[in-house]
Write a protein that holds these residues in place. Structure first.
Motif, PDB file in Angstrom:
ATOM      1  N   GLU A 251      -8.931  -3.418   3.778  1.00 10.60           N
ATOM      2  CA  GLU A 251     -10.364  -3.268   3.510  1.00 10.60           C
ATOM      3  C   GLU A 251     -10.651  -3.433   2.018  1.00 10.60           C
ATOM      4  O   GLU A 251     -11.603  -4.119   1.625  1.00 10.60           O
ATOM      5  CB  GLU A 251     -10.831  -1.896   3.994  1.00 10.60           C
ATOM      6  N   GLN A 252      -9.813  -2.815   1.185  1.00 11.21           N
ATOM      7  CA  GLN A 252     -10.009  -2.889  -0.255  1.00 11.21           C
ATOM      8  C   GLN A 252      -9.730  -4.288  -0.801  1.00 11.21           C
ATOM      9  O   GLN A 252     -10.454  -4.794  -1.662  1.00 11.21           O
ATOM     10  CB  GLN A 252      -9.112  -1.866  -0.954  1.00 11.21           C
TER      11      GLN A 252
ATOM     12  N   CYS B 231       0.803  -1.217   0.000  1.00 12.77           N
ATOM     13  CA  CYS B 231       0.000   0.000   0.000  1.00 12.77           C
ATOM     14  C   CYS B 231       0.840   1.273   0.000  1.00 12.77           C
ATOM     15  O   CYS B 231       0.308   2.369  -0.222  1.00 12.77           O
ATOM     16  CB  CYS B 231      -0.929   0.012   1.217  1.00 12.77           C
TER      17      CYS B 231
ATOM     18  N   ASP C 279      -6.866   0.686   5.117  1.00 13.26           N
ATOM     19  CA  ASP C 279      -7.554   0.870   3.832  1.00 13.26           C
ATOM     20  C   ASP C 279      -7.143  -0.193   2.820  1.00 13.26           C
ATOM     21  O   ASP C 279      -7.971  -0.655   2.022  1.00 13.26           O
ATOM     22  CB  ASP C 279      -7.260   2.266   3.282  1.00 13.26           C
ATOM     23  N   TYR C 280      -5.867  -0.583   2.859  1.00  7.00           N
ATOM     24  CA  TYR C 280      -5.388  -1.621   1.944  1.00  7.00           C
ATOM     25  C   TYR C 280      -6.125  -2.940   2.195  1.00  7.00           C
ATOM     26  O   TYR C 280      -6.644  -3.573   1.260  1.00  7.00           O
ATOM     27  CB  TYR C 280      -3.881  -1.805   2.107  1.00  7.00           C
TER      28      TYR C 280
END
Length: 458
Positions: free
Chosen positions: A244-245, A222, A241-242
């Motif tokens: 989660e995506q 990320c 965020d990484y």
């Protein structure tokens, strides 16, 4: 700053110092340099061991350096053994850098003691892995600072973390250097913002010691790549965020941790952060960017298969061992987290490889090395903790000795066979401590000087 002169003074140590040896040196330093240096206790570890802070110099800005942010990372502590002495005796260097230095050699003394079985050598893959300990995420000093981000809420800092927090709140550092180590491969760095001078200079520190750069798969996909082996700092929100995506799941249960020391320091005021990751074992393919005959995506997927098979073999051993260890036992906590977190981690890796067009190209030799050798080795380290946990459980449960002996024997056999496969299929070199220390020393001094220059220009 005469870097070459400074590096020529780094001693050629043959072993890593124990916690007690480092404490003795820490307490002796102010007695030798009372006008320059002092020491105080910022707090205590979970087992009551003092967290000592050395204060050196009277510069116009504050710098904070954290050794052993993870307990299997003593290279930084050895660097601080030299740096603290250097700063005390070299008045010209203190004036040039113009910081008041606050230095913690061992952020996790309890955990470091669990690693001391390999500190004296021999420096082989097996001996390192057999005596290795790394805590669960919520027991790591580096990643247990308070945090609220989306669904991730962490407000239970460890006593060691709370001690560091008090220092950071008090001094509001302009420069923070967290001293980390990898295990196998090459050198790489994280910086909190892109500075072109450091992007150019940091890799030179490894070059000066003939240590390859880590140019294979990035540890944190990320993070932005600023240059070869220099990356954007991986704050917890970025990591969240990484995952989660890439997984489509709530990452909070998997991360099970808080913010980093730099995240917290930056809340106190502007602070530049540096991390220098150094390997104990080198491999020439770590910076070989020539194309292999394997597609990069296939290399990632094969890596995941190897790791999944390893955890399949680990599971029956962990199922026997963990219920026989206390709920708060460090090995139990670490193993339970590994067993629960590996699947979502691998899912993120697979999805990242499947979704990214660059993975359709032939893998470089460095990427093949990371996927097929380095990454499986990091997971193999959990088998060493199974062996250590089994030894502890035997003492508490003599009635289960036969069963635990079998767990120990199977774990040691898995570990030997895994290390032998690595040794037979790829080259490696155990690196002299002096060379590792020199890279972290040069990196830190160059960054400290550069940040001082930036602050003067502001």
């Amino acid at each position: 700053m005469d870097i070459e002169r400074i590096l020529s003074q780094v001693p050629d140590e043959q072993v890593f110092l124990t916690v007690d040896e480092m404490d003795a040196h820490t307490l002796a330093l102010p007695q030798r340099y009372p006008d320059v240096c002092s020491v105080y206790k910022a707090g205590e570890s979970q087992k009551g061991h003092p967290i000592y802070v050395l204060k050196i110099g009277q510069g116009s800005r504050n710098a904070f350096v954290l050794g052993c942010p993870h307990p299997n990372e003593p290279i930084g502590a050895m660097m601080l053994e030299f740096l603290t002495e250097l700063l005390c005796r070299d008045e010209a260097l203190r004036r040039e850098l113009d910081y008041t230095w606050y230095i913690v050699k061992t952020g996790d003394p309890d955990g470091v003691k669990l690693n001391e079985g390999w500190f004296g050598g021999p420096f082989t893959l097996y001996n390192y892995a057999r005596h290795f300990y790394r805590p669960a995420s919520n027991q790591q000093v580096e990643w247990t600072f308070p945090l609220d981000y989306k669904t991730l809420h962490f407000h239970t800092p460890l006593p060691e973390t709370a001690a560091v927090m008090r220092v950071l709140e008090d001094i509001k550092p302009s420069f923070l250097y967290s001293l980390h180590n990898s295990a196998f491969g090459g050198a790489y760095w994280y910086i909190s913002d892109r500075d072109e001078t450091l992007v150019t200079e940091l890799p030179l520190a490894a070059q000066h010691q003939d240590i390859p750069l880590s140019l294979g798969e990035p540890e944190m996909p990320c993070c932005k790549v600023y240059s070869n082996a220099v990356f954007e700092f991986p704050g917890t929100p970025l990591i969240y965020d990484y995952f989660e995506q890439m997984t489509g799941q709530d990452p909070a249960p998997m991360l099970n941790s808080g913010a980093s020391s730099l995240d917290f320091a930056s809340r106190q005021g502007p602070c530049f952060g540096l991390v220098c990751e150094m390997p104990y074992f080198l491999n020439p393919n770590a910076m070989n960017t020539g194309a292999s005959d394997i597609i990069r995506r296939d290399a990632v997927l094969r890596s995941c298969e190897i790791i999944e098979e390893l955890y399949r073999q680990m599971k029956p051993l962990v199922d026997v061992l963990c219920p026989l260890l206390p709920a708060s036992d460090p090995y139990r906590l670490a193993l339970e987290e590994r067993m629960s977190a590996y699947a979502p981690n691998l899912l993120a890796q697979k999805n990242f490889a499947l979704q990214s067009p660059e993975f359709e190209q032939p893998a470089t030799h460095a990427q093949v090395f990371d996927n097929l050798y380095a990454m499986p080795f990091y997971h193999l380290l959990g088998v060493g903790m199974i062996a250590s946990g089994a030894e502890l459980a035997m003492t508490a449960h003599p009635e289960r000795k036969a069963e635990l002996t079998q767990v120990l024997e199977v774990a040691e056999r898995m570990l030997r066979e895994g290390c032998e496969r690595l040794e037979n299929s790829t080259e490696f070199e155990a690196v002299a401590i002096r060379r590792l220390v020199s890279v972290q020393l040069e990196s830190g001094l160059r960054a400290a000087l550069r940040i001082r220059q930036r602050l003067d220009e502001a």
